[in-house]
Design an enzyme around this catalytic site. Structure first.
Site, PDB file in Angstrom:
ATOM      1  N   ASP A  57       0.833  -1.191   0.000  1.00 14.54           N
ATOM      2  CA  ASP A  57       0.000   0.000   0.000  1.00 14.54           C
ATOM      3  C   ASP A  57       0.874   1.250   0.000  1.00 14.54           C
ATOM      4  OD1 ASP A  57      -2.238  -1.580   0.135  1.00 14.54           O
ATOM      5  OD2 ASP A  57      -2.505  -1.356   2.302  1.00 14.54           O
ATOM      6  N   GLN A  58       0.307   2.345  -0.472  1.00 11.56           N
ATOM      7  CA  GLN A  58       1.038   3.612  -0.517  1.00 11.56           C
ATOM      8  C   GLN A  58       1.637   3.968   0.834  1.00 11.56           C
ATOM      9  OE1 GLN A  58      -1.268   6.944  -1.932  1.00 11.56           O
ATOM     10  NE2 GLN A  58       0.348   8.430  -1.580  1.00 11.56           N
TER      11      GLN A  58
END
Length: 332
Positions: free
Chosen positions: A139-140
């Site tokens: 995930d970012q």
């Protein structure tokens, strides 16, 4: 003239004398049928003792089988001088320590400023031609170890290890509260939340999902937990830890249940203004969430078999600064 990456070689042992070349490619070199079809289209894609042959021919003990892949570039990714930390690199793979807040690959609305932009720029400055192939996702807002394949063979090989549950992925997380028991597993099927499709929930009709965990340190308000993914569902760790009442600190999507009791956007100023009417435990939970700008999740360790050397390799990234500071805050 076609440019190729260095060949990947296999020498036929006595026990495989008489096997068909395509069997060697599939069962010993683990070249998928899809990749075999692609290699057949190039002059030096598949060779036997230096000669291009049909894959239906039998081989003999001592024969040298080689595959060569054409050099590629990520023409659709704009090179940008974005710094990143390299944990390991050879002619087949690149292992990096991804920072929190950076997207791995360009997406709609995020064509620049990604890890891929930085890696492509790095390769170009070295005079090397590779296509960016992240083997797995982070995930970012998740930091840590990320593997990038430099050719389709390596990408396919590690992907198959992941499907076969032969890749070891371990994470570190700082969570609200302390899981009980302090070591165990969360076996909870995961699927989309029908009311909020961008979220995931534990539901009996979901996809099988298993996370193993161990509490490494615990304090009055939170814990440092090591987690191992046995499956790879979207947001799996965040969903599973929320399901047992220990959501990740700083997670804005999977928040502590206390937020359901409070109206409005709870930034730090709002929390302080609400001090007179909010229970102390609620204020403490919200202050902890304000102490870090993202969910406190870090991909700490990644282990797999190197697709070419066949050595078992393990890579680790230390706990990043923001999580170290949060850990110190919990401790003190």
């Amino acid at each position: 003239m076609t440019a190729y990456y260095p060949p990947i070689m296999y020498i036929v042992p006595e026990t495989e004398d008489g096997w068909l070349l395509k069997t060697i490619l599939l069962r010993r070199m683990q070249v998928s049928r899809k990749l075999q079809s692609r290699l057949k289209l190039t002059e030096q894609g598949i060779t036997l003792n230096g000669h291009r042959v049909y894959t239906s021919v039998p081989v003999q003990a001592g024969d040298v089988v080689e595959i060569r892949m054409e050099q590629e570039t990520s023409a659709d990714i704009l090179p940008q001088p974005i710094p990143f930390e390299i944990l390991y690199e050879d002619e087949h793979i690149l292992i990096v320590n991804k920072e929190a807040g950076i997207i791995v690959h360009p997406t709609h609305g995020h064509y620049t400023g990604t890890l891929a932009n930085g890696v492509v720029d790095y390769w170009l400055k070295k005079g090397e031609a590779y296509r960016f192939r992240a083997v797995h996702r982070l995930d970012q807002e998740t930091s840590g170890v990320l593997a990038i394949a430099k050719n389709p063979y390596v990408h396919q090989h590690i992907s198959e290890q992941m499907i076969g549950n032969r890749v070891d992925k371990k994470y570190l997380a700082l969570v609200h509260g302390t899981p009980d028991p302090k070591q165990g597993q969360i076996d909870g099927p995961i699927d989309r939340d029908p009311e909020e499709p961008h979220r995931r929930i534990v539901t009996p009709d979901g996809y099988p999902s298993l996370t193993k965990y161990e509490v490494l340190e615990s304090w009055e308000k939170g814990s440092l937990v090591k987690l191992k993914l046995e499956t790879g569902r979207t947001h799996q760790i965040r969903v599973h830890m929320t399901s047992i009442g220990c959501p990740l600190i700083g997670d804005k999507l999977y928040r502590h249940p206390v937020y359901a009791e409070i109206d409005g956007d709870m930034d730090l100023e709002t929390v302080e203004r609400a001090e007179g009417r909010m229970p102390e435990y609620a204020r403490e939970i919200m202050r902890l969430d304000q102490a870090i700008l993202r969910q406190a999740l870090h991909a700490h360790e990644l282990s797999f078999e190197h697709p070419v050397t066949h050595r078992q390799m393990t890579f680790q990234a230390p706990l990043p600064e923001d999580m170290q500071q949060l850990r110190q805050q919990l401790k003190s």
